[in-house]
Design a protein around this motif. Structure first.
Motif, PDB file in Angstrom:
ATOM      1  N   LEU A 338      37.202  43.209  39.215  1.00  0.00           N
ATOM      2  CA  LEU A 338      36.487  43.083  40.479  1.00  0.00           C
ATOM      3  C   LEU A 338      37.314  42.314  41.503  1.00  0.00           C
ATOM      4  O   LEU A 338      37.336  42.659  42.691  1.00  0.00           O
ATOM      5  N   SER A 339      38.014  41.269  41.056  1.00  0.00           N
ATOM      6  CA  SER A 339      38.854  40.494  41.965  1.00  0.00           C
ATOM      7  C   SER A 339      39.928  41.366  42.599  1.00  0.00           C
ATOM      8  O   SER A 339      40.214  41.245  43.799  1.00  0.00           O
ATOM      9  N   LEU A 340      40.531  42.267  41.815  1.00  0.00           N
ATOM     10  CA  LEU A 340      41.553  43.153  42.366  1.00  0.00           C
ATOM     11  C   LEU A 340      40.961  44.133  43.377  1.00  0.00           C
ATOM     12  O   LEU A 340      41.670  44.607  44.266  1.00  0.00           O
ATOM     13  N   LEU A 341      39.678  44.434  43.239  1.00  0.00           N
ATOM     14  CA  LEU A 341      39.010  45.294  44.219  1.00  0.00           C
ATOM     15  C   LEU A 341      38.502  44.500  45.415  1.00  0.00           C
ATOM     16  O   LEU A 341      37.934  45.074  46.345  1.00  0.00           O
ATOM     17  N   GLY A 342      38.696  43.166  45.385  1.00  0.00           N
ATOM     18  CA  GLY A 342      38.242  42.332  46.485  1.00  0.00           C
ATOM     19  C   GLY A 342      36.755  42.051  46.451  1.00  0.00           C
ATOM     20  O   GLY A 342      36.147  41.762  47.486  1.00  0.00           O
ATOM     21  N   ILE A 343      36.166  42.106  45.244  1.00  0.00           N
ATOM     22  CA  ILE A 343      34.721  41.954  45.077  1.00  0.00           C
ATOM     23  C   ILE A 343      34.455  40.732  44.211  1.00  0.00           C
ATOM     24  O   ILE A 343      35.134  40.515  43.209  1.00  0.00           O
TER      25      ILE A 343
END
Length: 349
Positions: A338-343
């Motif tokens: 999720l962090s890599l998706l900016g979430i």
């Protein structure tokens, strides 16, 4: 045994076969290990025998049988089976889950990330359209996780709300860029969003734009904000929050995660082990691959969670500690993805 470790093990088997004169080939740099395809069996499979057959001057199944015999003494492998035209299929030993979970817990949210510079500089270009900018931003994050240096340029000035609301960073008008030529120059141009996603807020808007494949038109409905099973973003974040709650509850009961053998969790172990490959694929094919993978991880995680904590007067056992460690590993993969998706991946929902 992780997929990376299994790949190395297969290459060592090829090298031994070459050293012993059973194969006359150049040992490849890597062996691709994936979940078994149709007709396969076990936990993982590789097509390396088919790749080597031409150079070896032998049928693929014969090459596969040679490699199978070289792998016979590997204690981490419960079985090696040749299927189809020459696929090697691997069943991991009963305790094979422990090294994978240990590796994930050691790396945390950075599991699957490269540990140094890849040597590649990538320039991402995109039109000044909200979905293109968000997809480019997520792709840049994934590429950087794989050790690439990334420059992002846009055809026009970005809307300020794309940064303040959607968390897009590092996007500038193309005329502002300078420096040496990149190794790769990639234009990101997905199907545009049919409506303004900003009213959804950062997390739901980014998911709505990133989860569909680039060639599919995204949907911008309000149900991205509804907390129910049909909302894929909710399932991913709920699975993560449940793993964090279990860790808190286990600490209250006086026990902690300890990697070990976990029966009945093959599907979850397979998708966790596949995470590094998915990050590599997402870096080349788009962040939608990562988003859909996180849904698969969440769907494989949720059935495990009711068995993590002891019930009633039951005392915490090694099985409970192993399941707790596996749940923590799944939570780390979900949070990192999720962090890599900016979430965001909140601990509480």
């Amino acid at each position: 045994m992780t997929p990376v470790e299994l790949s190395r093990t297969v290459l060592h088997a090829v090298r031994r076969a070459v050293d012993e004169g059973e194969l006359r080939v150049t040992v490849p740099e890597r062996a691709v290990v994936t979940p078994p395809g149709p007709g396969g069996c076990g936990d993982y499979a590789t097509n390396i025998a088919l790749q080597l057959a031409g150079a070896a001057g032998q049928p693929p199944r014969r090459v596969a049988e040679i490699l199978r015999s070289q792998l016979a003494g590997e204690t981490a492998l419960a079985d090696v089976v040749v299927t189809g035209p020459g696929f090697l299929n691997f069943s991991l030993g009963r305790n094979a889950s422990a090294p994978l979970v240990e590796e994930i817990l050691r790396r945390g949210r950075r599991y699957g990330h490269a540990e140094g510079f890849s040597g590649t500089v990538v320039r991402l270009r995109c039109p000044a359209e909200v979905r293109a900018v968000v997809v480019t931003d997520a792709l840049a994050r994934v590429l950087r996780s794989q050790g690439d240096v990334v420059r992002v340029t846009c055809d026009g000035p970005p809307v300020p709300e794309w940064e303040t609301v959607l968390g897009v960073v590092g996007t500038h008008p193309r005329s502002h860029t300078s420096g040496s030529l990149p190794d790769l120059d990639v234009t990101v141009h997905p199907v545009p969003a049919p409506a303004d996603p900003l009213p959804l807020g950062r997390d739901a808007a980014r998911w709505a734009l990133l989860h569909p494949a680039a060639h599919d038109r995204p949907r911008i409905p309000g149900d991205h904000l509804v907390q129910r099973e049909t909302n894929s973003l909710f399932r991913v974040r709920y699975a993560h929050a449940r793993t964090r709650a279990l860790l808190r509850n286990a600490a209250d009961l006086g026990f902690h995660p300890e990697p070990g053998s976990v029966g009945g969790a093959e599907a979850l172990l397979a998708v966790l082990g596949d995470h590094p490959r998915i990050l590599t694929a997402a870096a080349h094919r788009g962040p939608d691959r990562l988003a859909r993978h996180l849904v698969a991880v969440a769907d494989a995680t949720l059935p495990l969670l009711p068995a993590v904590l002891p019930l009633g007067d039951e005392k915490p056992s090694a099985a409970h500690r192993a399941r707790l460690a596996l749940a923590e590993a799944a939570g780390a993969v979900l949070a990192g993805g999720l962090s890599l998706l900016g979430i965001d991946a909140p601990d509480h929902l």
